[in-house]
Design a protein around this motif. Structure first.
Motif, PDB file in Angstrom:
ATOM      1  N   THR A 152      -0.986   4.637  -0.283  1.00 32.93           N
ATOM      2  CA  THR A 152      -1.965   4.842  -1.348  1.00 32.93           C
ATOM      3  C   THR A 152      -3.363   4.523  -0.819  1.00 32.93           C
ATOM      4  O   THR A 152      -3.506   3.862   0.208  1.00 32.93           O
ATOM      5  N   PRO A 153      -4.419   4.962  -1.503  1.00 41.40           N
ATOM      6  CA  PRO A 153      -5.781   4.673  -1.024  1.00 41.40           C
ATOM      7  C   PRO A 153      -6.254   3.270  -1.378  1.00 41.40           C
ATOM      8  O   PRO A 153      -7.433   2.978  -1.292  1.00 41.40           O
ATOM      9  N   SER A 154      -5.353   2.366  -1.761  1.00 41.01           N
ATOM     10  CA  SER A 154      -5.741   1.067  -2.270  1.00 41.01           C
ATOM     11  C   SER A 154      -4.819  -0.007  -1.715  1.00 41.01           C
ATOM     12  O   SER A 154      -3.608   0.162  -1.705  1.00 41.01           O
ATOM     13  N   LYS A 162      -8.405  -1.900   1.586  1.00 38.14           N
ATOM     14  CA  LYS A 162      -8.938  -0.606   1.156  1.00 38.14           C
ATOM     15  C   LYS A 162      -9.127  -0.612  -0.357  1.00 38.14           C
ATOM     16  O   LYS A 162      -8.253  -1.024  -1.100  1.00 38.14           O
ATOM     17  N   ASP A 198     -10.019   1.708  -3.812  1.00 34.41           N
ATOM     18  CA  ASP A 198      -9.839   3.102  -4.238  1.00 34.41           C
ATOM     19  C   ASP A 198     -11.112   3.744  -4.774  1.00 34.41           C
ATOM     20  O   ASP A 198     -11.145   4.931  -5.036  1.00 34.41           O
ATOM     21  N   THR A 228       0.800  -1.216   0.000  1.00 36.78           N
ATOM     22  CA  THR A 228       0.000   0.000   0.000  1.00 36.78           C
ATOM     23  C   THR A 228       0.837   1.272   0.000  1.00 36.78           C
ATOM     24  O   THR A 228       0.602   2.180  -0.779  1.00 36.78           O
TER      25      THR A 228
END
Length: 168
Positions: A70-72, A87, A89, A67
């Motif tokens: 990052t938002p993913s 998570k 995105d 990760t």
């Protein structure tokens, strides 16, 4: 974030609060490989092992691994205040589980779908798919969706089922 299970039964033995009989799919970010390994922001595996039998493992698609902020992807420390999570995105991330016939249901079946989610922003007139089975124009489909609202983080859940002859 996601932890997900699907069941076609309503009774059975339990282990750690999870009904084991008739459980078809159990994905848990605190045990991603069925060996007790929790996910965190350094995790790079793209396979999420199904804890139910028979095992229908999930494949992570379009996630950023590891990760690294990052938002993913995988995140968390597997503690109550910072649990292990996956998570999404909100653009193109998803977990693909094989299109198995044991996930086909009829109007006569009772089913339970469960997912722990934490939506951050679903706008009015938008929706996000939580769990889905089948193809857009396929003969058997079901989908659990959250519909957007004017209040961030809020929305309505909607379940839609289409049987083999097109009835919804």
């Amino acid at each position: 974030t996601s932890s997900s299970s699907s069941s076609s039964g309503s009774s059975g033995s339990t282990t750690s609060g999870i009904v084991q009989s008739n459980l078809l799919l159990h994905l848990n970010a605190s045990n991603i490989n069925n060996a007790g390994t929790p996910a965190n922001n350094l995790t790079t595996t793209t396979t999420w092992v199904d804890l139910a039998l028979p095992s229908d493992n999930g494949s992570l698609v379009n996630f950023t691994l590891p990760t690294n902020g990052t938002p993913s992807g995988w995140d968390g420390a597997n503690i109550l205040s910072n649990p292990s999570v996956l998570k999404f995105d909100g653009i193109d991330d998803y977990v693909n589980v094989a299109n198995e016939s044991n996930f086909d249901f009829t109007f006569a079946n009772s089913i339970t779908l469960e997912a722990w989610i934490k939506p951050t922003c679903i706008l009015p007139n938008q929706s996000e798919t939580i769990i889905a089975k089948g193809q857009v124009n396929g003969s058997k489909n079901y989908v659990l969706t959250i519909l957007g609202s004017s209040t961030p983080g809020c929305g309505d859940l909607e379940f839609t089922y289409k049987d083999g002859v097109g009835n919804t």
